[in-house]
Design an enzyme around this catalytic site. Structure first.
Site, PDB file in Angstrom:
ATOM      1  N   GLU A 397     -67.350  13.980 -49.814  1.00 57.08           N
ATOM      2  CA  GLU A 397     -68.478  14.748 -49.261  1.00 57.08           C
ATOM      3  C   GLU A 397     -69.518  15.083 -50.329  1.00 57.08           C
ATOM      4  O   GLU A 397     -70.729  15.055 -50.066  1.00 57.08           O
ATOM      5  CB  GLU A 397     -67.940  16.027 -48.601  1.00 57.08           C
ATOM      6  CG  GLU A 397     -67.093  15.703 -47.375  1.00 57.08           C
ATOM      7  CD  GLU A 397     -66.335  16.908 -46.847  1.00 57.08           C
ATOM      8  OE1 GLU A 397     -65.345  17.330 -47.500  1.00 57.08           O
ATOM      9  OE2 GLU A 397     -66.706  17.432 -45.807  1.00 57.08           O
ATOM     10  N   GLU A 417     -58.650  14.683 -44.326  1.00 55.12           N
ATOM     11  CA  GLU A 417     -58.337  16.073 -43.972  1.00 55.12           C
ATOM     12  C   GLU A 417     -57.391  16.191 -42.776  1.00 55.12           C
ATOM     13  O   GLU A 417     -56.605  17.136 -42.696  1.00 55.12           O
ATOM     14  CB  GLU A 417     -59.630  16.858 -43.690  1.00 55.12           C
ATOM     15  CG  GLU A 417     -60.449  17.175 -44.932  1.00 55.12           C
ATOM     16  CD  GLU A 417     -61.442  16.075 -45.312  1.00 55.12           C
ATOM     17  OE1 GLU A 417     -61.331  14.941 -44.788  1.00 55.12           O
ATOM     18  OE2 GLU A 417     -62.326  16.347 -46.145  1.00 55.12           O
TER      19      GLU A 417
HETATM   20  C1  LIG Z   1     -63.565  20.731 -47.423  1.00 50.95           C
HETATM   21  C2  LIG Z   1     -62.677  19.739 -48.027  1.00 50.95           C
HETATM   22  C3  LIG Z   1     -61.422  19.533 -47.684  1.00 50.95           C
HETATM   23  C4  LIG Z   1     -60.849  20.238 -46.542  1.00 50.95           C
HETATM   24  C5  LIG Z   1     -60.623  18.617 -48.472  1.00 50.95           C
HETATM   25  O1  LIG Z   1     -61.060  17.997 -49.348  1.00 50.95           O
HETATM   26  S1  LIG Z   1     -58.954  18.539 -48.092  1.00 50.95           S
HETATM   27  C6  LIG Z   1     -58.315  17.533 -49.412  1.00 50.95           C
HETATM   28  C7  LIG Z   1     -58.488  16.079 -49.173  1.00 50.95           C
HETATM   29  N1  LIG Z   1     -57.878  15.312 -50.220  1.00 50.95           N
HETATM   30  C8  LIG Z   1     -56.653  14.870 -50.148  1.00 50.95           C
HETATM   31  O2  LIG Z   1     -55.946  15.056 -49.199  1.00 50.95           O
HETATM   32  C9  LIG Z   1     -56.140  14.074 -51.333  1.00 50.95           C
HETATM   33  C10 LIG Z   1     -55.005  14.803 -52.029  1.00 50.95           C
HETATM   34  N2  LIG Z   1     -54.521  14.038 -53.171  1.00 50.95           N
HETATM   35  C11 LIG Z   1     -53.767  12.946 -53.032  1.00 50.95           C
HETATM   36  O3  LIG Z   1     -53.485  12.478 -51.965  1.00 50.95           O
HETATM   37  C12 LIG Z   1     -53.245  12.347 -54.313  1.00 50.95           C
HETATM   38  O4  LIG Z   1     -53.374  13.274 -55.350  1.00 50.95           O
HETATM   39  C13 LIG Z   1     -54.009  11.067 -54.693  1.00 50.95           C
HETATM   40  C14 LIG Z   1     -53.716   9.948 -53.677  1.00 50.95           C
HETATM   41  C15 LIG Z   1     -55.496  11.306 -54.751  1.00 50.95           C
HETATM   42  C16 LIG Z   1     -53.528  10.618 -56.096  1.00 50.95           C
HETATM   43  O5  LIG Z   1     -52.153  10.509 -56.119  1.00 50.95           O
HETATM   44  P1  LIG Z   1     -51.383  10.390 -57.499  1.00 50.95           P
HETATM   45  O6  LIG Z   1     -51.982   9.326 -58.288  1.00 50.95           O
HETATM   46  O7  LIG Z   1     -49.935  10.255 -57.187  1.00 50.95           O
HETATM   47  O8  LIG Z   1     -51.669  11.770 -58.245  1.00 50.95           O
HETATM   48  P2  LIG Z   1     -51.034  13.192 -57.944  1.00 50.95           P
HETATM   49  O9  LIG Z   1     -50.917  13.387 -56.504  1.00 50.95           O
HETATM   50  O10 LIG Z   1     -49.823  13.335 -58.764  1.00 50.95           O
HETATM   51  O11 LIG Z   1     -52.176  14.146 -58.463  1.00 50.95           O
HETATM   52  C17 LIG Z   1     -52.274  14.564 -59.818  1.00 50.95           C
HETATM   53  C18 LIG Z   1     -52.411  16.077 -59.834  1.00 50.95           C
HETATM   54  O12 LIG Z   1     -53.604  16.424 -59.122  1.00 50.95           O
HETATM   55  C19 LIG Z   1     -53.282  17.309 -58.077  1.00 50.95           C
HETATM   56  N3  LIG Z   1     -54.185  17.092 -56.951  1.00 50.95           N
HETATM   57  C20 LIG Z   1     -54.627  15.938 -56.455  1.00 50.95           C
HETATM   58  N4  LIG Z   1     -55.443  16.135 -55.431  1.00 50.95           N
HETATM   59  C21 LIG Z   1     -55.497  17.438 -55.238  1.00 50.95           C
HETATM   60  C22 LIG Z   1     -56.144  18.282 -54.305  1.00 50.95           C
HETATM   61  N5  LIG Z   1     -56.985  17.769 -53.377  1.00 50.95           N
HETATM   62  N6  LIG Z   1     -55.978  19.585 -54.414  1.00 50.95           N
HETATM   63  C23 LIG Z   1     -55.200  20.113 -55.353  1.00 50.95           C
HETATM   64  N7  LIG Z   1     -54.551  19.388 -56.284  1.00 50.95           N
HETATM   65  C24 LIG Z   1     -54.699  18.072 -56.210  1.00 50.95           C
HETATM   66  C25 LIG Z   1     -51.859  16.987 -57.727  1.00 50.95           C
HETATM   67  O13 LIG Z   1     -51.266  18.041 -57.044  1.00 50.95           O
HETATM   68  C26 LIG Z   1     -51.281  16.753 -59.079  1.00 50.95           C
HETATM   69  O14 LIG Z   1     -51.071  17.999 -59.702  1.00 50.95           O
HETATM   70  P3  LIG Z   1     -49.696  18.323 -60.426  1.00 50.95           P
HETATM   71  O15 LIG Z   1     -48.615  18.092 -59.396  1.00 50.95           O
HETATM   72  O16 LIG Z   1     -49.609  17.332 -61.550  1.00 50.95           O
HETATM   73  O17 LIG Z   1     -49.807  19.739 -60.871  1.00 50.95           O
END
Ligand SMILES: C/C=C(\C)C(=O)SCCNC(=O)CCNC(=O)[C@H](O)C(C)(C)COP(=O)(O)OP(=O)(O)OC[C@H]1O[C@@H](n2cnc3c(N)ncnc32)[C@H](O)[C@@H]1OP(=O)(O)O
Length: 543
Positions: A397, A417
């Site tokens: 976005e 989402e």
């Molecule tokens: C308004 C807006 C709205 C409502 C939104 O944006 S809702 C969120 C939409 N986004 C998602 O659903 C994506 C969430 N993330 C993932 O699916 C994955 O992280 C990934 C596919 C993008 C990457 O996966 P991967 O390579 O395995 O990495 P990790 O999942 O291990 O991520 C690394 C650390 O970053 C943290 N993380 C990632 N995305 C988010 C997030 N959207 N919010 C908070 N934290 C996030 C993740 O938890 C990992 O943190 P740690 O576990 O290492 O502490």
């Protein structure tokens, strides 16, 4: 002593100078044999010259018949061995003394005994070149100026050994090529560079000592002394490595410290910042060689790489504050938004933070995200997203709120989402629909699918994709290009394109007419049109 009549001219070196010399010699009616390291290069250069002649025909500066006849007189050859029937050979190879000495000896061996041999050197001793031949009396310097077809001067340099008949014949040949001749004895820098190089170095000393900025020095010289170009712009055009090489010749051969090269010049050359041909010298240049105003492009980096730059209230609030600052910055002409690290632009709004939000808190968070999107859309300057990895949910976005998006081949886009039981909250639904069409937006929002860069390009979500290591450089090039355009015009175009989306077409067209008319009378409109008519680049000031 009888002198040779010049009918066939050999040109050695098919670079910019050699090609220019070949063009003017052929235009003057001489048969020209053009040689370089191989036949392929010589042939390519000959085709380029023919294309150049074609352009002159288009502009009405040459008849089609004259262009055709001139092109026929240009013969690409495999090398020096083909110069046997030339009456004059002009060497225009790289400015390297050892190379030129070798080429002179080779030409001398290949040429008929009474033929004349000239060098286009701008600084190397012609006496020294003549001494490696068996025809020293038939050698001299013929220093053409760049670009050869346009510059009127040829500096003829007499070696100590040059015979008077050689000088007379060459002078006549240069005049037949449409040039005005000045004559120099063989001394360091000859006439033109003896004057020019110390002047350019003096401008550099002024920068080095902090007397003034490059811009002020060039503007001062242009408006105060009336040359078409300032000394630092000219040094960038010549090539700072060439300027340094000539300065070193002057200093070494004359032995006076007033000819020493400034440390600043040496450092720029050491850094590889050799001027226009290298993209950077005293100024920065785009891929077309146009000067890019520095300091006009800003970059915002979403910097929370350990969480894939997930957007929490703190980061979104900071973004809002920085954008407000940028709105007040009158110098910026384009803005780039990218993500820290090599994995994500932003992987969405922070899910951990959102997981405990109440409805009213989520509303405030959504409104903050929307306020940032609106800030980016309504800035007067273009905002470009450089998407370097995941752009999911709020990340996608934020990219959509930018004016357009370029992405790395590794980038991934999506509105996932629905996987979390919510919908896009930072403008994703509507901006996505406007960017890629309602059907595709529906599918992405309903399935939560994540798509790669190629697919994003195919559906028009992004404008271009690039190798990850090249993304930021490419986006900077685009931003720099925009920064050279009229800022008022770019701002009006941005405003009309945005507002036109929300109103019926007749109203949108009316908006366009008003904005078009509003630009007339601005300094930039006058400058842009005067620059076009004056056949020079425009210098826009944003007024
Ligand atoms: C308004 C807006 C709205 C409502 C939104 O944006 S809702 C969120 C939409 N986004 C998602 O659903 C994506 C969430 N993330 C993932 O699916 C994955 O992280 C990934 C596919 C993008 C990457 O996966 P991967 O390579 O395995 O990495 P990790 O999942 O291990 O991520 C690394 C650390 O970053 C943290 N993380 C990632 N995305 C988010 C997030 N959207 N919010 C908070 N934290 C996030 C993740 O938890 C990992 O943190 P740690 O576990 O290492 O502490």
């Amino acid at each position: 002593m009888m002198t040779i009549e010049i009918r066939t001219v050999g040109v050695l070196g098919a670079g910019q100078m050699g090609s220019g010399i070949a063009q003017v010699a052929a235009t003057a009616g001489y048969t020209v044999k053009l040689a370089d390291v191989d036949l392929e290069r010589a042939t390519k250069a000959t085709s380029k010259i023919a294309a150049m002649l074609g352009k002159l025909v288009e502009k009405g500066k040459l008849t089609a018949e004259a262009a055709e006849a001139t092109a026929k007189r240009l013969i690409p050859v495999a090398g020096i061995a083909d110069f046997g029937d030339c009456d004059l050979v002009i060497e225009a190879a790289t400015e390297n003394v050892d190379l030129k000495l070798k080429l002179f000896a080779a030409c001398d061996a290949a040429m008929k005994p009474d033929a004349l041999l000239a060098s286009n050197t701008s600084s190397i001793s012609v006496t020294k070149l003549a001494a490696v031949t068996k025809r020293p009396g038939k050698v001299l310097g013929m220093h053409f100026m760049n670009p050869v077809p346009l510059m009127r001067l040829v500096e003829i340099v007499k070696a100590v050994q040059t015979e008077p008949e050689t000088y007379t014949t060459i002078k006549e040949a240069a005049e037949k090529m449409g040039k005005t001749v000045v004559t120099s004895n063989d001394a360091p820098g000859f006439l033109v560079n003896r004057i020019l190089i110390p002047m350019l170095c003096e401008a550099m000393f002024a920068v080095q000592e902090g007397v003034g900025t490059p811009e002020d020095i060039d503007t001062g010289a242009k408006l105060g002394l009336n040359p078409p170009m300032g000394p630092l712009e000219l040094a960038d055009l010549i090539g700072l490595d060439t300027v340094l090489a000539i300065a070193n010749v002057l200093y070494t051969d004359i032995g006076d410290t007033k000819y020493r090269a400034p440390t600043l010049l040496k450092n720029l050359v050491r850094a590889g910042w050799v001027g226009k041909k290298g993209g950077r010298g005293f100024y920065v240049y785009d891929e077309k060689g146009q000067k890019v105003p520095e300091g006009f492009v800003g970059t915002i980096t979403l910097n929370r790489p350990d969480k894939l730059n997930a957007l929490n209230a703190e980061l979104v609030g900071e973004l809002h504050r920085v954008l407000a600052e940028i709105r007040r910055d009158k110098d910026l002409r384009a803005l780039i938004v990218t993500g820290a690290g090599d994995k994500a632009f932003a992987a969405g709004a922070d899910i951990a933070a959102m997981s405990t939000m109440t409805g009213p808190e989520a509303k405030a968070f959504g409104e903050l995200g929307h306020a940032v999107g609106a800030q980016m859309e309504t800035l007067a300057i273009p905002v470009i997203a450089a998407v370097n990895g995941f752009a999911l949910g709020g990340g996608c976005e934020m990219a959509l709120a930018c004016d357009f998006i370029h992405a790395s081949t590794k980038a991934k886009f999506g509105q996932p989402e629905v996987n979390l039981g919510v919908i896009p909250g930072f403008g994703g639904t509507n901006r996505l629909a406007r960017r890629v069409g309602i059907g595709r937006a529906r599918e992405l929002c309903f399935t939560g699918d994540v798509i790669g860069a190629e697919e994003a390009l195919r559906i028009g979500l992004v404008n271009g994709i690039h190798a990850p290591e090249e993304l930021l450089g490419k986006v900077k090039e685009i931003a720099a290009k925009i920064a050279t355009k009229g800022p008022l015009a770019v701002a009006q175009a941005k405003r009309v394109l945005l507002r036109g989306l929300d109103v019926p077409l007749p109203t949108a067209n009316e908006l366009e007419v008003q904005a078009f008319a509003a630009l007339f009378g601005s300094e930039d409109q006058r400058e842009g049109m005067a620059a076009f008519l004056g056949k020079r680049p425009a210098n826009f000031v944003g007024r």
